[in-house]
Design a protein around this motif. Structure first.
Motif, mmCIF file in Angstrom:
data_model
loop_
_atom_site.group_PDB
_atom_site.id
_atom_site.type_symbol
_atom_site.label_atom_id
_atom_site.label_comp_id
_atom_site.label_asym_id
_atom_site.label_seq_id
_atom_site.Cartn_x
_atom_site.Cartn_y
_atom_site.Cartn_z
ATOM 1 N N GLU A 121 0.822 -1.193 0.000
ATOM 2 C CA GLU A 121 0.000 0.000 0.000
ATOM 3 C C GLU A 121 0.866 1.257 0.000
ATOM 4 O OE1 GLU A 121 -3.021 2.158 3.103
ATOM 5 O OE2 GLU A 121 -3.513 0.070 2.567
ATOM 6 N N ILE A 122 0.563 2.182 -0.921
ATOM 7 C CA ILE A 122 1.352 3.415 -1.023
ATOM 8 C C ILE A 122 0.516 4.665 -0.718
ATOM 9 C CG2 ILE A 122 3.095 2.507 -2.584
ATOM 10 C CD1 ILE A 122 1.515 3.597 -4.929
ATOM 11 N N ALA A 123 -0.796 4.547 -0.727
ATOM 12 C CA ALA A 123 -1.656 5.688 -0.385
ATOM 13 C C ALA A 123 -3.054 5.181 -0.077
ATOM 14 C CB ALA A 123 -1.707 6.711 -1.525
ATOM 15 N N ARG A 124 -3.767 5.926 0.789
ATOM 16 C CA ARG A 124 -5.128 5.535 1.164
ATOM 17 C C ARG A 124 -5.978 6.795 1.380
ATOM 18 N NH1 ARG A 124 -7.534 1.062 5.075
ATOM 19 N NH2 ARG A 124 -5.752 -0.104 4.241
ATOM 20 N N PHE A 125 -7.213 6.739 0.880
ATOM 21 C CA PHE A 125 -8.211 7.782 1.117
ATOM 22 C C PHE A 125 -9.376 7.137 1.858
ATOM 23 C CE2 PHE A 125 -12.101 9.851 -0.930
ATOM 24 C CZ PHE A 125 -12.217 10.789 0.082
ATOM 25 N N SER A 126 -9.595 7.541 3.113
ATOM 26 C CA SER A 126 -10.642 6.961 3.950
ATOM 27 C C SER A 126 -11.838 7.904 4.037
ATOM 28 C CB SER A 126 -10.104 6.687 5.353
ATOM 29 O OG SER A 126 -9.019 5.775 5.312
#
Length: 470
Positions: A121-126
C-alpha cells in the motif's frame, strides 16, 4: 500516505511504476448492496468508449490496461491498472460506488480507496457515511493525466445513483428503454466475439438498470448552494428571448452553454461572475485580432445564467488595475473598443509595460470576501507571471472566502504558479484551476464551456462542506 478529501498528488511521488492496483472497500449494513466500477474517461470528461467502463459484468478493457480482480486481500474490489497500455484517448480513470436497491451512502461505515504497488500500500483515502447524506452513488477517486499521471481523492456524492454518474460522464438520461439503448450501445459484434459474451450481458444489465429508473426525477449533483426559484425551462426560455432581443449574435452561445451546464448539473446555480482581463502590452495583438472581445462575448451568457442581476463584473489590469463598467447585453457589442476609451486607453492608464496579478486579485478579494453567493472569477492572462509567492498567498487567503478562480491562458507562455496549483498547500479548499489556449478561435464553444466549468462544481460541494459557502 493518508490522503484527505480534495487532495491531489502526482503518481510519481508515490511510485515510479505505471502498473498499480486500486483497491476499494465499502463497509455497509447487512442487506445493502454496493457495486464498484471504473469509468475510463476521455479528455472531454466523457465515456466515449463503453469498452472502458469496467464493472461486474465487464471485467477487462480490450487492450488489457484495466482488469477487475474482484475481492482480493481484504478489499471488496481491486482493479489492476497498466497506465502504459491505456490508449491516448483515455485521460482519466474514475472509481465509483453505486447502491443497488435500498439504502443511502450515509449508512457507510469506515470505507476507503487505496493504491498499491506490487501488493504494497502506497496511499489511502478513507471516508465514512458522515461525509454524505441521501446520495446513492459516490465518485471516490480518480487517476488523471495532467502533464503526468496524478491521483485525486474526490469523495463526491450523487443523488441519482448510476443514472447520475452516466449523465455526469456525458451520457444522456433515458426516458424509455428504446432511448437508453440508443445512447448505450453494445460494442460491435467482432469485438464481442473477441472479449466474450460477458460484455454483451454487461451492457444489457446496464440498460436494464437504467430503464428501471425511468419514472424517477432527473438526477442532479448535490451541491447544497443557493438556487433560483425560477423553473429551469422557464429560465432558459426567458434568457434566450432576452438575448435574442438585445444581443442576437450571442443566441447560439447561450444554447451551447446550456448543454454544458446541464452536464455539470449547474443549471440552477446562482453565483456572481467576474471577468478579469490582462491589459499589459503583450496582449495588444490579442485585442487587435478580436480575441479578447470574443472572450467577453462567450462569458456574458454564463454571467447572465448564473447571476440574476444580468451583469458581468469586469476588471482590467497591467501594473495597476481598474474595475470597469459591468458588461451587460446592452453594452457587450464592441465592449473592449468602447469601454473607458477602449483597450488602448486601458493599457496607457494602467501602465502596460508590466502585469501585476496580485493588485487586481486583492481588489476582487476585498470586494467579494463577504459575498453571500459563490463568486466565479474568470481570469484571462497571456502569461509572464512573475509574482508567484504573492499569488500563492492570495489564493491561500481566498480559499477561506466564497471565491473560485478559473485562470485561462490566452495565446501566451510562462504562466508560472498558475501551472503548479496541484503543489499548492495550506488552502482550506481547492479554489482554483488553470488551462491554456493557443487560439480561442480554434476551440469549439462546447469544449470551451466544458473546460471553464470543469472544476467549479466540485468546489461548490467542498466549499459547502467546510463552511466557506453557507
Amino acid at each position: 500516505m493518508q490522503l484527505q478529501r480534495g487532495q491531489k498528488i502526482k503518481l510519481v511521488d508515490l511510485t515510479s511504476l505505471l502498473q498499480i492496483t486500486v483497491g476499494l472497500v465499502a463497509n455497509i449494513p447487512s442487506g445493502m448492496t454496493i457495486d464498484i466500477s471504473c469509468f475510463g474517461i476521455d479528455a472531454q470528461d466523457k465515456l466515449s468508449d463503453d469498452r472502458y467502463f469496467i464493472f461486474y459484468n465487464q471485467k477487462n478493457s480490450p487492450c488489457g490496461s484495466l482488469t477487475s480482480l474482484g475481492s482480493q486481500a481484504g478489499d471488496n474490489e481491486q482493479f489492476q491498472i497498466d497506465l502504459a497500455k491505456l490508449p491516448a484517448t483515455i485521460r482519466k480513470l474514475v472509481f465509483t460506488m453505486t447502491i443497488d436497491g435500498q439504502g443511502s451512502m450515509s449508512q457507510l461505515q469506515q470505507s476507503y480507496l487505496r493504491l498499491l504497488e506490487n501488493e504494497r500500500e502506497i496511499a489511502r483515502f478513507s471516508f465514512t457515511g458522515a461525509d454524505f447524506d441521501a446520495e446513492k452513488a459516490i465518485m471516490v477517486g480518480e487517476l488523471y493525466f495532467k502533464d503526468v499521471w496524478r491521483f485525486a481523492a474526490v469523495g463526491q456524492g450523487f443523488n441519482g445513483g448510476l443514472s447520475a454518474l452516466l449523465k455526469h460522464f456525458g451520457g444522456e438520461e433515458a426516458t424509455s428503454e428504446e432511448n437508453v439503448e440508443a445512447v448505450i450501445q453494445p460494442p460491435p459484434a467482432d469485438i464481442i466475439g473477441k472479449l466474450g459474451e460477458n460484455i454483451s450481458k454487461g451492457f444489457s444489465a446496464l440498460v436494464g438498470r437504467m430503464t428501471e429508473k425511468t419514472a424517477t426525477p432527473k438526477p442532479t449533483v448535490e451541491t447544497s448552494v443557493t438556487t433560483t426559484a425560477v423553473p429551469k425551462k422557464a429560465k432558459l426560455v426567458s434568457l434566450e428571448k432576452q438575448i435574442e432581443k438585445e444581443a442576437p449574435h450571442l443566441v447560439n452561445l447561450a444554447k451551447t452553454l446550456m448543454v454544458s451546464l446541464e452536464k455539470k448539473n449547474l443549471q440552477d446555480i446562482v453565483a456572481s461572475v467576474v471577468l478579469v482581463l490582462d491589459a499589459s502590452g503583450s496582449m495588444s495583438r490579442q485585442y487587435e485580432k478580436g480575441d479578447v472581445q470574443l472572450v467577453v462575448d462567450k462569458v456574458v451568457p454564463l454571467a447572465l445564467h448564473f447571476d440574476d442581476d444580468g451583469k458581468l463584473e469586469t476588471w482590467a489590469f497591467a501594473k495597476k488595475q481598474k474595475q470597469l463598467s459591468a458588461v451587460t447585453l446592452k453594452n457587450v457589442k464592441d465592449y473592449v473598443k468602447r469601454e473607458w476609451g477602449g483597450w488602448s486607453s486601458w493599457m496607457y492608464h494602467l501602465n502596460a509595460y508590466s502585469n501585476n496579478e496580485p493588485v487586481v486579485m486583492r481588489d476582487i478579494i476585498s470586494t467579494f470576501r463577504v459575498s453571500k453567493l459563490p463568486v466565479y472569477v474568470i481570469f484571462i492572462s497571456d502569461g509572464g507571471v512573475g509574482y508567484d509567492d504573492q499569488i500563492e498567498k492570495l489564493l491561500v487567503e481566498s480559499s477561506h472566502y466564497p471565491i473560485f478562480w478559473q485562470f485561462v491562458g490566452l495565446g501566451g507562455s510562462n504562466y508560472g504558479i498558475l501551472e503548479r496549483f496541484d503543489k499548492m498547500r495550506g488552502r482550506k479548499v481547492d479554489n482554483c484551476n488553470f488551462f491554456a489556449l493557443d487560439d480561442i478561435k480554434r476551440i469549439s464553444d462546447k469544449e470551451l464551456y466544458d473546460r471553464l466549468l470543469n472544476e467549479f462544481p466540485q468546489w461548490l460541494i467542498e466549499a459547502k462542506k467546510v463552511g466557506v459557502l453557507r
